[in-house]
Design an enzyme around this catalytic site. Structure first.
Site, mmCIF file in Angstrom:
data_model
loop_
_atom_site.group_PDB
_atom_site.id
_atom_site.type_symbol
_atom_site.label_atom_id
_atom_site.label_comp_id
_atom_site.label_asym_id
_atom_site.label_seq_id
_atom_site.Cartn_x
_atom_site.Cartn_y
_atom_site.Cartn_z
ATOM 1 N N GLY A 1 1.229 -1.889 4.022
ATOM 2 C CA GLY A 1 1.761 -0.537 3.831
ATOM 3 C C GLY A 1 3.052 -0.425 4.654
ATOM 4 O O GLY A 1 4.086 -0.451 4.444
ATOM 5 N N SER A 2 2.770 -0.230 6.058
ATOM 6 C CA SER A 2 3.758 0.022 6.990
ATOM 7 C C SER A 2 4.855 -0.882 6.812
ATOM 8 O O SER A 2 6.260 -0.793 7.008
ATOM 9 C CB SER A 2 3.354 0.290 8.383
ATOM 10 N N GLY B 1 -3.354 4.065 7.637
ATOM 11 C CA GLY B 1 -2.386 3.164 7.646
ATOM 12 C C GLY B 1 -1.918 2.952 9.142
ATOM 13 O O GLY B 1 -2.218 3.766 10.026
ATOM 14 N N GLY B 2 -0.984 1.854 9.365
ATOM 15 C CA GLY B 2 -0.278 1.750 10.855
ATOM 16 C C GLY B 2 -1.214 1.285 11.889
ATOM 17 O O GLY B 2 -0.737 1.477 13.090
ATOM 18 N N HIS C 1 -8.273 0.509 -4.121
ATOM 19 C CA HIS C 1 -9.322 0.512 -2.774
ATOM 20 C C HIS C 1 -9.939 1.720 -2.739
ATOM 21 O O HIS C 1 -9.267 2.795 -2.223
ATOM 22 C CB HIS C 1 -8.267 0.036 -1.764
ATOM 23 N N ASP D 1 -6.386 -6.787 4.270
ATOM 24 C CA ASP D 1 -5.922 -5.493 4.216
ATOM 25 C C ASP D 1 -5.795 -4.554 5.734
ATOM 26 O O ASP D 1 -6.922 -4.396 6.099
ATOM 27 C CB ASP D 1 -6.725 -4.488 3.187
ATOM 28 N N GLY D 2 -4.701 -4.530 6.021
ATOM 29 C CA GLY D 2 -4.425 -3.550 7.319
ATOM 30 C C GLY D 2 -3.773 -4.339 8.384
ATOM 31 O O GLY D 2 -4.312 -5.345 8.810
ATOM 32 N N GLY D 3 -2.756 -3.785 9.011
ATOM 33 C CA GLY D 3 -2.151 -4.413 10.132
ATOM 34 C C GLY D 3 -1.232 -5.752 9.892
ATOM 35 O O GLY D 3 -1.021 -6.075 10.907
ATOM 36 N N MET E 1 -12.074 4.203 -0.756
ATOM 37 C CA MET E 1 -12.904 4.630 0.417
ATOM 38 C C MET E 1 -13.647 5.941 0.340
ATOM 39 O O MET E 1 -12.975 6.876 0.557
ATOM 40 C CB MET E 1 -11.927 4.413 1.677
ATOM 41 N N ASP F 1 -4.830 3.354 -2.058
ATOM 42 C CA ASP F 1 -5.966 3.836 -1.196
ATOM 43 C C ASP F 1 -6.567 5.240 -1.360
ATOM 44 O O ASP F 1 -5.818 6.055 -1.161
ATOM 45 C CB ASP F 1 -5.276 3.734 0.326
ATOM 46 N N GLY G 1 -9.483 3.639 7.056
ATOM 47 C CA GLY G 1 -8.846 5.093 6.838
ATOM 48 C C GLY G 1 -7.672 5.478 7.290
ATOM 49 O O GLY G 1 -7.277 6.694 6.679
ATOM 50 N N HIS H 1 -1.081 -1.408 -4.181
ATOM 51 C CA HIS H 1 -2.393 -0.999 -3.734
ATOM 52 C C HIS H 1 -2.546 0.283 -3.466
ATOM 53 O O HIS H 1 -1.682 1.168 -2.868
ATOM 54 C CB HIS H 1 -2.450 -1.878 -2.263
ATOM 55 N N SER I 1 0.738 -1.117 0.046
ATOM 56 C CA SER I 1 0.067 0.076 0.043
ATOM 57 C C SER I 1 0.892 1.307 -0.122
ATOM 58 O O SER I 1 1.558 1.403 0.855
ATOM 59 C CB SER I 1 -0.806 0.074 1.268
ATOM 60 N N MET J 1 -9.116 7.794 -0.505
ATOM 61 C CA MET J 1 -10.051 8.285 0.709
ATOM 62 C C MET J 1 -10.468 9.704 0.758
ATOM 63 O O MET J 1 -9.681 10.612 -0.032
ATOM 64 C CB MET J 1 -9.051 8.266 2.135
ATOM 65 N N MET K 1 -11.389 -6.031 5.345
ATOM 66 C CA MET K 1 -10.698 -5.346 6.085
ATOM 67 C C MET K 1 -10.174 -5.839 7.513
ATOM 68 O O MET K 1 -11.016 -6.464 8.112
ATOM 69 C CB MET K 1 -11.332 -3.989 6.244
HETATM 70 C C1 DX5 Z 1 -6.435 1.309 5.359
HETATM 71 C C2 DX5 Z 1 -5.965 1.104 4.107
HETATM 72 C C3 DX5 Z 1 -4.909 0.023 3.886
HETATM 73 C C4 DX5 Z 1 -3.569 0.735 4.681
HETATM 74 C C5 DX5 Z 1 -2.642 -0.719 4.835
HETATM 75 O O1 DX5 Z 1 -7.678 2.143 5.522
HETATM 76 O O2 DX5 Z 1 -6.921 0.456 3.246
HETATM 77 O O3 DX5 Z 1 -4.649 -0.323 2.649
HETATM 78 O O4 DX5 Z 1 -2.789 1.382 3.973
HETATM 79 O O5 DX5 Z 1 -1.533 -0.187 5.876
HETATM 80 P P1 DX5 Z 1 -0.919 -0.794 7.065
HETATM 81 O O6 DX5 Z 1 -0.313 -2.238 6.253
HETATM 82 O O7 DX5 Z 1 -0.021 0.057 7.401
HETATM 83 O O8 DX5 Z 1 -1.976 -1.246 7.787
HETATM 84 ZN ZN ZN Z 2 -6.355 -0.328 1.298
#
Ligand code: DX5
Ligand code: ZN
Length: 223
Positions: free
Chosen positions: A196-197, A143-144, A65, A174-176, A67, A34, A141, A32, A7, A36, A136
């Site tokens: 992402g992170s 990352g991290g 993605h 997706d996420g964490g 959002m 994102d 909303g 990926h 991401s 928003m 999800m």
């Molecule tokens: C959150 C996003 C994710 C996010 C993932 O709303 O949809 O794609 O960027 O980032 P990490 O891996 O840092 O949770």
């Molecule tokens: Zn995403």
């Protein structure tokens, strides 16, 4: 073998094209993106110009993605900007079935997504039309965030539903996600891991992508 979709939300935005190159060279399967809007989710990220300006910089598929509220208003524009997979949230899309059709009419792959508090069964009416379903593993909303372990049960249920109906859509989480929980996410049934992170926070992108893949192949526990 699990696929990895880094991401860009966690990358250095002042060096976007270079960041994309590092993960492409490191073996990523997708990028990926994102999007928003500050309405469906509290955060604002980026839109069409970022996609179209990066489109010529990589041959990796763009996993977009959305959002945003009423994503159906923007399908053609995201397709034109270079999206290969377009994912819409069931929570923000008034007419999911028609939107998936519109994505397909643009020649793109279509996916639905649910937030952690939305039952996975809310996707079941649309599975015949989905190329992918995004689950999800954090609240959309930011990352991290820390992965919500209970969401893995939704991935497991979705995989069982896919088998029961003889369908072939891919399951994306997706996420964490990081190397300490990638095994558990893959064991639950995810085919694609967004990170992402974990990816952009690591100096060696190839090493972290390989670590995510090998953790997925080996270890189902959460560390
Ligand atoms: C959150 C996003 C994710 C996010 C993932 O709303 O949809 O794609 O960027 O980032 P990490 O891996 O840092 O949770
Ligand atoms: Zn995403």
């Amino acid at each position: 073998m699990v696929r990895i979709s880094p991401s860009l939300l966690a990358c250095d935005f002042s060096r976007l094209a270079e960041e994309v190159h590092t993960v492409e060279a490191g073996g990523a399967d997708y990028i990926h993106l994102d999007v928003m809007d500050g309405v469906f989710v509290p955060n604002i990220s980026f839109g069409f110009p970022i996609l179209s300006s990066l489109r010529g910089k990589t041959s990796l598929p763009f996993d977009v993605h959305l959002m945003i509220t009423e994503p159906e208003r923007y399908i053609e524009r995201f397709a034109e900007a270079g999206a290969d997979i377009i994912t819409v949230h069931t929570e923000s899309c008034h007419c999911v079935a028609q939107t998936l059709d519109r994505i397909h009419a643009c020649g793109r792959k279509a996916a639905v997504c649910v937030n952690p508090n939305t039952p996975i069964s809310d996707t079941y009416a649309f599975l015949d039309e989905c190329d992918m379903v995004l689950v999800m593993t954090v609240e959309a909303g930011y990352g991290g965030q820390k992965l919500i372990v209970q969401t893995l049960e939704k991935i497991d249920a979705l995989k069982k539903e896919r088998t029961r109906r003889g369908l072939h859509f891919l399951i994306e989480a997706d996420g964490g996600i990081h190397r300490g929980n990638a095994g558990a996410v893959a064991a639950a049934g995810a085919d694609i891991l967004v990170a992402g992170s974990a990816v952009f926070g690591a100096p060696d992108r190839r090493a972290v992508i390989e670590a995510l893949r090998s953790a997925s192949a080996e270890d189902g526990s959460i560390q």
